[in-house]
Design a protein around this motif. Structure first.
Motif, PDB file in Angstrom:
ATOM      1  N   LEU A  82      11.870 -14.793  16.258  1.00 50.59           N
ATOM      2  CA  LEU A  82      10.749 -14.504  15.363  1.00 50.59           C
ATOM      3  C   LEU A  82       9.516 -15.285  15.813  1.00 50.59           C
ATOM      4  O   LEU A  82       8.392 -14.748  15.786  1.00 50.59           O
ATOM      5  N   GLY A 122      14.218 -12.107   9.927  1.00 49.73           N
ATOM      6  CA  GLY A 122      14.128 -10.832  10.630  1.00 49.73           C
ATOM      7  C   GLY A 122      14.708  -9.681   9.851  1.00 49.73           C
ATOM      8  O   GLY A 122      14.500  -8.532  10.191  1.00 49.73           O
ATOM      9  N   LEU A 124      15.653  -8.417   5.580  1.00 50.97           N
ATOM     10  CA  LEU A 124      15.334  -8.773   4.206  1.00 50.97           C
ATOM     11  C   LEU A 124      15.818  -7.651   3.305  1.00 50.97           C
ATOM     12  O   LEU A 124      15.628  -6.479   3.619  1.00 50.97           O
ATOM     13  N   HIS A 138      14.757  -4.304   4.965  1.00 52.26           N
ATOM     14  CA  HIS A 138      13.554  -4.188   5.770  1.00 52.26           C
ATOM     15  C   HIS A 138      13.760  -5.092   6.968  1.00 52.26           C
ATOM     16  O   HIS A 138      14.024  -6.280   6.818  1.00 52.26           O
ATOM     17  N   LEU A 140      12.597  -6.409  10.952  1.00 59.41           N
ATOM     18  CA  LEU A 140      11.476  -6.588  11.858  1.00 59.41           C
ATOM     19  C   LEU A 140      11.885  -6.151  13.254  1.00 59.41           C
ATOM     20  O   LEU A 140      13.035  -6.271  13.639  1.00 59.41           O
TER      21      LEU A 140
ATOM     22  N   LEU B  31       0.319 -10.809  -3.776  1.00 61.80           N
ATOM     23  CA  LEU B  31       1.640 -11.168  -3.246  1.00 61.80           C
ATOM     24  C   LEU B  31       1.520 -11.936  -1.938  1.00 61.80           C
ATOM     25  O   LEU B  31       2.312 -12.844  -1.668  1.00 61.80           O
ATOM     26  N   ASP B  32       0.521 -11.581  -1.118  1.00 66.66           N
ATOM     27  CA  ASP B  32       0.301 -12.340   0.115  1.00 66.66           C
ATOM     28  C   ASP B  32      -0.011 -13.785  -0.200  1.00 66.66           C
ATOM     29  O   ASP B  32       0.479 -14.703   0.465  1.00 66.66           O
ATOM     30  N   LEU B  35       3.070 -15.643  -1.344  1.00 64.41           N
ATOM     31  CA  LEU B  35       3.928 -15.926  -0.198  1.00 64.41           C
ATOM     32  C   LEU B  35       3.397 -17.115   0.595  1.00 64.41           C
ATOM     33  O   LEU B  35       4.145 -18.030   0.957  1.00 64.41           O
ATOM     34  N   ALA B  79       6.129 -12.147  -8.903  1.00 61.76           N
ATOM     35  CA  ALA B  79       6.625 -10.863  -8.403  1.00 61.76           C
ATOM     36  C   ALA B  79       6.981  -9.935  -9.552  1.00 61.76           C
ATOM     37  O   ALA B  79       6.640  -8.747  -9.540  1.00 61.76           O
TER      38      ALA B  79
ATOM     39  N   PRO C  38       1.094  -7.876  10.467  1.00 62.90           N
ATOM     40  CA  PRO C  38       0.145  -6.951   9.846  1.00 62.90           C
ATOM     41  C   PRO C  38       0.319  -6.709   8.356  1.00 62.90           C
ATOM     42  O   PRO C  38      -0.665  -6.450   7.679  1.00 62.90           O
ATOM     43  N   ASP C  39       1.539  -6.725   7.830  1.00 68.19           N
ATOM     44  CA  ASP C  39       1.669  -6.407   6.408  1.00 68.19           C
ATOM     45  C   ASP C  39       2.588  -7.390   5.703  1.00 68.19           C
ATOM     46  O   ASP C  39       3.226  -8.236   6.328  1.00 68.19           O
ATOM     47  N   LEU C  40       2.633  -7.268   4.387  1.00 70.90           N
ATOM     48  CA  LEU C  40       3.317  -8.249   3.547  1.00 70.90           C
ATOM     49  C   LEU C  40       4.772  -8.425   3.939  1.00 70.90           C
ATOM     50  O   LEU C  40       5.257  -9.546   4.081  1.00 70.90           O
ATOM     51  N   LEU C  41       5.478  -7.301   4.137  1.00 75.59           N
ATOM     52  CA  LEU C  41       6.917  -7.428   4.371  1.00 75.59           C
ATOM     53  C   LEU C  41       7.219  -8.084   5.707  1.00 75.59           C
ATOM     54  O   LEU C  41       8.207  -8.807   5.823  1.00 75.59           O
ATOM     55  N   SER C  42       6.372  -7.860   6.720  1.00 69.67           N
ATOM     56  CA  SER C  42       6.618  -8.578   7.979  1.00 69.67           C
ATOM     57  C   SER C  42       6.334 -10.054   7.814  1.00 69.67           C
ATOM     58  O   SER C  42       7.019 -10.892   8.396  1.00 69.67           O
ATOM     59  N   ARG C  43       5.306 -10.371   7.013  1.00 70.88           N
ATOM     60  CA  ARG C  43       4.997 -11.788   6.805  1.00 70.88           C
ATOM     61  C   ARG C  43       6.127 -12.505   6.098  1.00 70.88           C
ATOM     62  O   ARG C  43       6.364 -13.693   6.319  1.00 70.88           O
ATOM     63  N   MET C  44       6.853 -11.750   5.230  1.00 67.86           N
ATOM     64  CA  MET C  44       7.938 -12.397   4.499  1.00 67.86           C
ATOM     65  C   MET C  44       9.022 -12.916   5.427  1.00 67.86           C
ATOM     66  O   MET C  44       9.642 -13.936   5.164  1.00 67.86           O
ATOM     67  N   HIS C  45       9.261 -12.173   6.527  1.00 69.93           N
ATOM     68  CA  HIS C  45      10.275 -12.643   7.476  1.00 69.93           C
ATOM     69  C   HIS C  45       9.878 -13.990   8.045  1.00 69.93           C
ATOM     70  O   HIS C  45      10.705 -14.882   8.200  1.00 69.93           O
ATOM     71  N   VAL C  93       9.922 -10.742  -4.297  1.00 73.60           N
ATOM     72  CA  VAL C  93       8.588 -10.472  -3.754  1.00 73.60           C
ATOM     73  C   VAL C  93       8.618  -9.215  -2.887  1.00 73.60           C
ATOM     74  O   VAL C  93       7.719  -8.371  -2.960  1.00 73.60           O
ATOM     75  N   GLY C  94       9.678  -9.073  -2.087  1.00 70.38           N
ATOM     76  CA  GLY C  94       9.769  -7.910  -1.219  1.00 70.38           C
ATOM     77  C   GLY C  94       9.866  -6.619  -2.003  1.00 70.38           C
ATOM     78  O   GLY C  94       9.232  -5.615  -1.663  1.00 70.38           O
ATOM     79  N   TYR C  98       7.263  -3.652  -1.911  1.00 66.12           N
ATOM     80  CA  TYR C  98       7.584  -2.277  -1.519  1.00 66.12           C
ATOM     81  C   TYR C  98       7.137  -1.300  -2.590  1.00 66.12           C
ATOM     82  O   TYR C  98       6.584  -0.244  -2.306  1.00 66.12           O
ATOM     83  N   HIS C 102       2.723  -2.195  -0.560  1.00 64.25           N
ATOM     84  CA  HIS C 102       2.049  -3.180   0.265  1.00 64.25           C
ATOM     85  C   HIS C 102       2.544  -3.143   1.693  1.00 64.25           C
ATOM     86  O   HIS C 102       2.798  -4.172   2.294  1.00 64.25           O
ATOM     87  N   LEU C 103       2.771  -1.971   2.212  1.00 64.68           N
ATOM     88  CA  LEU C 103       3.209  -1.951   3.601  1.00 64.68           C
ATOM     89  C   LEU C 103       2.551  -0.795   4.316  1.00 64.68           C
ATOM     90  O   LEU C 103       2.143   0.185   3.709  1.00 64.68           O
TER      91      LEU C 103
END
Lengths: 181, 92, 133
Positions: A82, A122, A124, A138, A140, B31-32, B35, B79, C38-45, C93-94, C98, C102-103
């Motif tokens: 990652l 990676g 979720l 989800h 990555l 949400l950003d 996070l 959330a 680029p988006d929220l769900l990738s940032r969560m990882h 949050v995810g 979704y 937000h994606l």
């Protein structure tokens, strides 16, 4: 009390965990302190009654230790990957939402699998369908159908590991027939 | 040697905190920001851990746990709130 | 406890120093991920990384530095608390992300949830309609 009593054997993991937390919070593992913690945890478990988690009644430590080690290794690998992705790929990363149907219908196992998958960076869990025990993940860096297959296989292998640790006999039977087929 | 480690980790944590703060201020959605706040709390906890390791004491350990629990409760609350509020306009 | 830099003691020091620096780098990686994805769900990882591996390494370095056995259960309990709470908040949050769109759809190579969500939404709308009369 009209509630269904659960046996001490089923309650034992909770009590042991509470005693360990008590000792850790006091940072004192002397026998007297642990005894007092045990009394307190029995009182807490009796007074603040929660719906019991349905354990299958078996726990295999022989599988648990290698599972924990591979989990740590996977976390390290995925974290490095990652880090590399964040630096090199950045905004052009490709993702996917993947549905994985699990074998088990036990709440505990589905939850544990979801936890382990979420903890490995990676992937979720976005949504859970409890009736069919399907996890929507989800993930990555998924760019081809091959990657989707790899992810599904990995999730199922994690679930298999958890079943070997604490699944019921029926689930073990499913695993065995899968292995021979 | 520990002083060098302390300096290096201090620089790394500062850069990380700056990144998280930039995301908090810029973040396109609520949400950003939540996070990024969570990450900022994690960075704070990490810095406390390094301090404890270098100076060999355990005074802040429960503070680290408390910080992580605060982050957990905060992000879960927000959330839920966001999910509830956003669904209504979409339905009508 | 003066640091006599001989033998085992020195090695333990080096190991814990490596753990600390790698653990701090995990936080930096999370910040880079937060800024670049680029988006929220990738940032969560990216965000789960310092909370799991970073904290593990830092707690381990505390355990190595303290050199007493009774800190290990304490550190383990702290880490297990983290392991139990991180996936839950990430999931909440995810899921909210979704559901509130937000994606970036163009970044997804496949989405096996969308059809299910739309079917459920259609069903809910039908039931609402019949419920109102």
């Amino acid at each position: 009390m009209s509630r269904r009593r659960i046996s001490l054997r089923q309650e034992l993991p909770l009590l042991v965990w509470l005693v360990i937390v008590w000792g850790a919070l006091w940072q004192d593992f002397s026998p007297g302190n642990l005894l007092f913690g045990a009394l307190l945890s029995v009182a807490v478990a009796r007074l603040f009654y929660l719906p019991p988690v349905e354990l299958s009644g078996r726990f295999n430590i022989l599988y648990a230790v290698p599972f924990a080690l591979t989990f740590l290794a996977k976390v390290v690998m995925a974290s490095m990957q990652l880090l590399y992705l964040a630096v090199s790929r950045g905004p052009r990363v490709k993702n996917a939402v993947v549905a994985v149907t699990l074998r088990s219908h036990q709440d505990l196992l589905v939850t544990a699998t979801g936890h382990v998958i979420s903890l490995i960076p990676g992937s979720l869990v976005v949504e859970v369908d409890r009736s069919t025990s399907t996890l929507y993940l989800h993930a990555l860096n998924i760019s081809s159908p091959q990657d989707v297959e790899n992810l599904k296989n990995e999730v199922l292998s994690i679930e298999a590991g958890l079943i070997r640790i604490m699944g019921t006999r029926e689930e073990l039977e499913i695993l065995r027939t899968e292995a021979t087929a | 040697m520990m002083q060098i480690v302390l300096a290096v980790t201090a620089v790394i944590f500062s850069l990380a905190a700056v990144g998280a703060i930039i995301r908090i201020s810029r973040g396109p959605s609520l949400l950003d920001r939540v996070l990024a706040t969570d990450v900022l709390l994690a960075i704070l906890g990490g810095a406390l851990c390094v301090d404890m390791a270098v100076n060999r004491h355990l005074n802040n350990l429960m503070l680290v746990v408390a910080i992580s629990i605060i982050g957990f409760i905060g992000s879960v609350t927000v959330a839920r709130f966001v999910a509830d509020r956003r669904e209504q306009p979409n339905e009508s | 406890m003066s640091p006599d830099s001989t033998g085992l003691d020195a090695w333990v020091d080096v190991l814990s120093a490596v753990f600390m620096i790698v653990g701090a780098t995990m936080s930096l990686g999370a910040a880079i991920g937060l800024l670049r994805f680029p988006d929220l769900l990738s940032r969560m990882h990216a965000a789960t990384k310092p909370q799991v591996l970073g904290l593990f390494l830092l707690l381990a370095s505390i355990g190595l530095q303290m050199r007493t056995w009774w800190v290990w259960p304490v550190l383990l309990v702290a880490w297990i608390f983290q392991l139990l709470t991180v996936p839950v908040s990430a999931h909440m949050v995810g899921r909210a992300g979704y559901r509130t769109k937000h994606l970036h759809r163009e970044l997804l190579t496949s989405d096996e949830l969308e059809a299910v969500v739309q079917k459920a939404a259609a069903k809910a709308a039908r039931e609402d309609g019949s419920g109102d009369g």
